[in-house]
Scaffold this motif. Sequence first.
Motif, mmCIF file in Angstrom:
data_model
loop_
_atom_site.group_PDB
_atom_site.id
_atom_site.type_symbol
_atom_site.label_atom_id
_atom_site.label_comp_id
_atom_site.label_asym_id
_atom_site.label_seq_id
_atom_site.Cartn_x
_atom_site.Cartn_y
_atom_site.Cartn_z
ATOM 1 N N SER A 1 -33.961 -18.851 -107.770
ATOM 2 C CA SER A 1 -34.485 -19.637 -106.644
ATOM 3 C C SER A 1 -33.787 -19.188 -105.366
ATOM 4 N N VAL B 1 -40.160 -24.355 -108.792
ATOM 5 C CA VAL B 1 -39.685 -23.767 -110.049
ATOM 6 C C VAL B 1 -39.428 -24.859 -111.085
ATOM 7 N N GLY C 1 -37.229 -23.924 -104.968
ATOM 8 C CA GLY C 1 -36.564 -24.391 -106.175
ATOM 9 C C GLY C 1 -37.237 -25.597 -106.800
#
Length: 288
Positions: free
Chosen positions: A133, A114, A111
């Motif tokens: 995620s 991302v 995550g």
Amino acid sequence: MARNRQKDRVAQAAPVVETVDGGLAELIPDRERPRGWTLLIDGAPQSHVDLDDPARLTFEYQRRLGHIADLAAPPNRPLQVVHLGGGAFTLARYVAATRPRSTQQIVELDGSLVQLVRRELPLDAGARIRVRSTDARAGLAKVQDGWADLVIADVFSGARTPAHLTSTEFLSEVRRVLRPGGFYAANLADGPPLTHLRGQIATAAVVFPELALTADPTVLRGRRFGNAVLLASDRELPVAELTRRVATDPHPGRVEHGRALADFAGGAAPVTDASAKPSPVPPPSVFR
């Protein structure tokens, strides 16, 4: 004057370094492309992005995945694509640029990565790309039956593909998600004696009736560690056209299929969840 400003932008670009869940992420500016960037995780190159030209694929294996995306349906037809592993979203950007109105899902466990990519290398606001995620296999389980024209697996943790993404059970989930005639493409990394690669071919053969493999000839001969791209489907594959495209790449590759590919697998045993192992650790020399 415009050229000078462009040179200034390149000169001013600086690496972006940030700790993410998977290690130390670095975004390194491409000194030849004003908005080009290479993503590294713990020193291992992951992907290259050119925000001005998302259809430009630099890494060899990404070019081969791009060829497969090109051949997944007639030109200009939108695709529905699941990307397992996000990196810098390079292949999703490619599909969005070459096939407008495509609908795509990216599944990326990291995550923090991302967030970094979204912030520093934002996606086109008009692209139909959803990012989740979560673990690749868990995310795949949430995709409805027969939704995807193409599933691309490019998942590495510490430069290794996790064990639970190498089994017949995993590939059965991939086939469930694919529509009839859809393509599965996987980026695989291995070196001599190519035990992992041979096992992945045998595993895919349990689930899919049609297979092809493309890689640098030196990798296929077991002379060095490198990437190979596996293509699988329930329909006849466009082997001749894939072979032509791979052979004309800046770094030409070879395509194996049919009896030659079965011989290459050499009677390797299919991998199940019970026997699965991560892909091998790359030698340090790979990233020098």
